[in-house]
Design a protein around this motif. Sequence first.
Motif, PDB file in Angstrom:
ATOM      1  N   ARG A  56      48.476  34.580  54.330  1.00 25.59           N
ATOM      2  CA  ARG A  56      47.227  35.057  53.743  1.00 25.59           C
ATOM      3  C   ARG A  56      47.614  36.439  52.808  1.00 25.59           C
ATOM      4  O   ARG A  56      46.794  36.754  52.013  1.00 25.59           O
ATOM      5  CB  ARG A  56      46.430  35.847  55.149  1.00 25.59           C
ATOM      6  CG  ARG A  56      45.935  34.499  55.700  1.00 25.59           C
ATOM      7  CD  ARG A  56      45.019  34.934  56.827  1.00 25.59           C
ATOM      8  NE  ARG A  56      46.158  35.089  57.858  1.00 25.59           N
ATOM      9  CZ  ARG A  56      45.899  35.086  59.187  1.00 25.59           C
ATOM     10  NH1 ARG A  56      44.647  35.317  59.632  1.00 25.59           N
ATOM     11  NH2 ARG A  56      46.784  35.167  60.084  1.00 25.59           N
ATOM     12  N   ALA A  57      48.771  36.761  53.003  1.00 25.02           N
ATOM     13  CA  ALA A  57      49.322  37.966  52.212  1.00 25.02           C
ATOM     14  C   ALA A  57      49.771  37.524  50.691  1.00 25.02           C
ATOM     15  O   ALA A  57      50.271  38.265  49.981  1.00 25.02           O
ATOM     16  CB  ALA A  57      50.137  38.917  52.736  1.00 25.02           C
ATOM     17  N   ASN A  58      50.100  36.104  50.728  1.00 22.37           N
ATOM     18  CA  ASN A  58      50.821  35.798  49.537  1.00 22.37           C
ATOM     19  C   ASN A  58      50.222  34.950  48.384  1.00 22.37           C
ATOM     20  O   ASN A  58      50.759  35.006  47.385  1.00 22.37           O
ATOM     21  CB  ASN A  58      52.035  34.827  50.058  1.00 22.37           C
ATOM     22  CG  ASN A  58      53.060  35.476  50.744  1.00 22.37           C
ATOM     23  OD1 ASN A  58      53.393  36.535  50.739  1.00 22.37           O
ATOM     24  ND2 ASN A  58      53.635  34.584  51.990  1.00 22.37           N
ATOM     25  N   PRO A  59      48.896  34.540  48.484  1.00 24.33           N
ATOM     26  CA  PRO A  59      48.284  33.821  47.527  1.00 24.33           C
ATOM     27  C   PRO A  59      47.873  34.865  46.286  1.00 24.33           C
ATOM     28  O   PRO A  59      47.703  36.005  46.323  1.00 24.33           O
ATOM     29  CB  PRO A  59      47.089  33.311  47.937  1.00 24.33           C
ATOM     30  CG  PRO A  59      47.231  33.494  49.580  1.00 24.33           C
ATOM     31  CD  PRO A  59      48.169  34.496  49.709  1.00 24.33           C
ATOM     32  N   VAL A  60      47.813  33.961  45.095  1.00 25.25           N
ATOM     33  CA  VAL A  60      47.326  34.631  44.075  1.00 25.25           C
ATOM     34  C   VAL A  60      45.798  34.833  44.151  1.00 25.25           C
ATOM     35  O   VAL A  60      44.824  33.930  44.641  1.00 25.25           O
ATOM     36  CB  VAL A  60      47.389  33.826  42.849  1.00 25.25           C
ATOM     37  CG1 VAL A  60      46.650  34.335  41.395  1.00 25.25           C
ATOM     38  CG2 VAL A  60      48.952  33.290  42.582  1.00 25.25           C
ATOM     39  N   LEU A  61      45.306  35.963  44.001  1.00 25.39           N
ATOM     40  CA  LEU A  61      43.852  36.565  44.179  1.00 25.39           C
ATOM     41  C   LEU A  61      43.375  36.567  42.282  1.00 25.39           C
ATOM     42  O   LEU A  61      43.585  37.594  41.922  1.00 25.39           O
ATOM     43  CB  LEU A  61      43.595  37.685  44.708  1.00 25.39           C
ATOM     44  CG  LEU A  61      42.177  37.948  45.057  1.00 25.39           C
ATOM     45  CD1 LEU A  61      41.533  36.938  45.792  1.00 25.39           C
ATOM     46  CD2 LEU A  61      41.935  39.162  45.764  1.00 25.39           C
ATOM     47  N   PRO A  62      42.593  35.537  42.278  1.00 27.75           N
ATOM     48  CA  PRO A  62      42.208  35.241  40.640  1.00 27.75           C
ATOM     49  C   PRO A  62      40.740  36.179  40.724  1.00 27.75           C
ATOM     50  O   PRO A  62      39.668  35.483  40.922  1.00 27.75           O
ATOM     51  CB  PRO A  62      41.869  33.864  40.286  1.00 27.75           C
ATOM     52  CG  PRO A  62      41.730  33.267  41.567  1.00 27.75           C
ATOM     53  CD  PRO A  62      42.341  34.119  42.877  1.00 27.75           C
ATOM     54  N   LEU A  63      40.837  37.638  40.119  1.00 25.03           N
ATOM     55  CA  LEU A  63      39.421  38.390  40.055  1.00 25.03           C
ATOM     56  C   LEU A  63      39.045  38.203  38.593  1.00 25.03           C
ATOM     57  O   LEU A  63      37.883  39.042  38.522  1.00 25.03           O
ATOM     58  CB  LEU A  63      39.781  39.595  40.624  1.00 25.03           C
ATOM     59  CG  LEU A  63      40.421  39.820  42.018  1.00 25.03           C
ATOM     60  CD1 LEU A  63      40.997  41.349  42.565  1.00 25.03           C
ATOM     61  CD2 LEU A  63      39.589  39.298  43.026  1.00 25.03           C
ATOM     62  N   GLY A  64      39.586  37.699  37.962  1.00 21.41           N
ATOM     63  CA  GLY A  64      38.842  37.570  36.323  1.00 21.41           C
ATOM     64  C   GLY A  64      39.900  36.442  35.601  1.00 21.41           C
ATOM     65  O   GLY A  64      40.566  35.806  36.048  1.00 21.41           O
ATOM     66  N   ASP A  65      39.594  36.649  34.414  1.00 22.71           N
ATOM     67  CA  ASP A  65      40.541  35.870  33.325  1.00 22.71           C
ATOM     68  C   ASP A  65      42.017  36.527  33.604  1.00 22.71           C
ATOM     69  O   ASP A  65      42.316  37.549  33.403  1.00 22.71           O
ATOM     70  CB  ASP A  65      40.023  36.076  32.024  1.00 22.71           C
ATOM     71  CG  ASP A  65      40.805  35.163  31.167  1.00 22.71           C
ATOM     72  OD1 ASP A  65      41.877  35.429  30.616  1.00 22.71           O
ATOM     73  OD2 ASP A  65      40.007  34.211  30.624  1.00 22.71           O
ATOM     74  N   PRO A  66      43.029  35.396  33.415  1.00 22.75           N
ATOM     75  CA  PRO A  66      44.499  35.910  33.386  1.00 22.75           C
ATOM     76  C   PRO A  66      44.866  36.434  32.049  1.00 22.75           C
ATOM     77  O   PRO A  66      45.894  36.917  31.988  1.00 22.75           O
ATOM     78  CB  PRO A  66      45.310  34.582  33.698  1.00 22.75           C
ATOM     79  CG  PRO A  66      44.392  33.437  33.219  1.00 22.75           C
ATOM     80  CD  PRO A  66      42.796  34.077  33.548  1.00 22.75           C
ATOM     81  N   GLY A  67      44.302  36.256  30.963  1.00 24.12           N
ATOM     82  CA  GLY A  67      44.472  36.796  29.971  1.00 24.12           C
ATOM     83  C   GLY A  67      45.363  35.971  28.923  1.00 24.12           C
ATOM     84  O   GLY A  67      45.743  36.344  27.915  1.00 24.12           O
ATOM     85  N   VAL A  68      45.860  34.820  29.427  1.00 22.78           N
ATOM     86  CA  VAL A  68      46.658  33.982  28.765  1.00 22.78           C
ATOM     87  C   VAL A  68      46.020  32.478  29.082  1.00 22.78           C
ATOM     88  O   VAL A  68      45.290  32.549  30.129  1.00 22.78           O
ATOM     89  CB  VAL A  68      48.104  33.811  29.152  1.00 22.78           C
ATOM     90  CG1 VAL A  68      48.870  35.169  28.765  1.00 22.78           C
ATOM     91  CG2 VAL A  68      48.027  33.662  30.528  1.00 22.78           C
ATOM     92  N   PRO A  69      46.476  31.462  28.171  1.00 28.74           N
ATOM     93  CA  PRO A  69      45.933  30.045  28.529  1.00 28.74           C
ATOM     94  C   PRO A  69      46.384  29.691  30.071  1.00 28.74           C
ATOM     95  O   PRO A  69      47.282  30.220  30.484  1.00 28.74           O
ATOM     96  CB  PRO A  69      46.465  29.139  27.547  1.00 28.74           C
ATOM     97  CG  PRO A  69      46.878  30.208  26.377  1.00 28.74           C
ATOM     98  CD  PRO A  69      47.103  31.513  27.011  1.00 28.74           C
ATOM     99  N   LEU A  70      45.591  28.892  30.688  1.00 33.26           N
ATOM    100  CA  LEU A  70      45.754  28.728  32.086  1.00 33.26           C
ATOM    101  C   LEU A  70      47.078  27.812  32.404  1.00 33.26           C
ATOM    102  O   LEU A  70      47.543  28.468  33.419  1.00 33.26           O
ATOM    103  CB  LEU A  70      44.474  27.576  32.457  1.00 33.26           C
ATOM    104  CG  LEU A  70      44.688  27.041  34.103  1.00 33.26           C
ATOM    105  CD1 LEU A  70      44.686  28.444  34.669  1.00 33.26           C
ATOM    106  CD2 LEU A  70      43.498  26.273  34.416  1.00 33.26           C
ATOM    107  N   ASP A  71      47.437  27.119  31.587  1.00 34.78           N
ATOM    108  CA  ASP A  71      48.712  26.466  31.926  1.00 34.78           C
ATOM    109  C   ASP A  71      49.864  27.722  31.427  1.00 34.78           C
ATOM    110  O   ASP A  71      50.662  27.291  32.544  1.00 34.78           O
ATOM    111  CB  ASP A  71      48.909  25.396  30.915  1.00 34.78           C
ATOM    112  CG  ASP A  71      48.254  24.047  31.287  1.00 34.78           C
ATOM    113  OD1 ASP A  71      47.866  23.823  32.164  1.00 34.78           O
ATOM    114  OD2 ASP A  71      47.813  23.329  30.397  1.00 34.78           O
ATOM    115  N   GLU A  72      49.800  28.427  30.800  1.00 37.68           N
ATOM    116  CA  GLU A  72      50.765  29.546  30.462  1.00 37.68           C
ATOM    117  C   GLU A  72      50.631  30.289  31.891  1.00 37.68           C
ATOM    118  O   GLU A  72      51.793  30.906  32.496  1.00 37.68           O
ATOM    119  CB  GLU A  72      50.489  30.270  29.473  1.00 37.68           C
ATOM    120  CG  GLU A  72      51.737  31.364  29.305  1.00 37.68           C
ATOM    121  CD  GLU A  72      51.102  32.087  28.017  1.00 37.68           C
ATOM    122  OE1 GLU A  72      51.681  33.181  27.853  1.00 37.68           O
ATOM    123  OE2 GLU A  72      50.828  31.782  26.751  1.00 37.68           O
TER     124      GLU A  72
END
Length: 105
Positions: free
Chosen positions: A30-46
Motif C-alpha cells: 500500500r505504500a509503494n504504488p504510483v499515485l497519479p494525482l494529475g498529468d505526468p508532464g510527459v507522454p504516457l509511454d515515457e
Amino acid sequence: GVDHRLQRVVVDVDQLGGWQLRAAGGWTGRANPVLPLGDPGVPLDEALEHVKAFYAERGLPPMFQLPLPATRRLARALEERGWRDQRARPLRPQRAASRATSASP
C-alpha cells in the motif's frame, strides 16, 4: 524505554509531474504504488518507462493506485499496454508469458 516493535518506515518519493512515485522498501504494497494525482508532464509511454525504472532500481514491482473515477481513462490506457487490474492490489504490468493466462506477475 523504547518500543522496538515500532519501526520507522522510510518512504522514498519521486515526483513526475502530477504523479507521486512512492517506495517504502517493500514494507507494504500500500505504500509503494504510483499515485497519479494529475498529468505526468510527459507522454504516457515515457512516464511508464520512468515508473518501471524507479521501481526496478528499488527492487520493487511497479504498481499504480488508481483513485476512481478520476483515473478511469488512465486505467484503460494501462490495460491497453498490458498492465492488469488485480482488484485487491494496485495495477502492475504483466509479464509477456502471463498475459494469456492472466496470472500474477
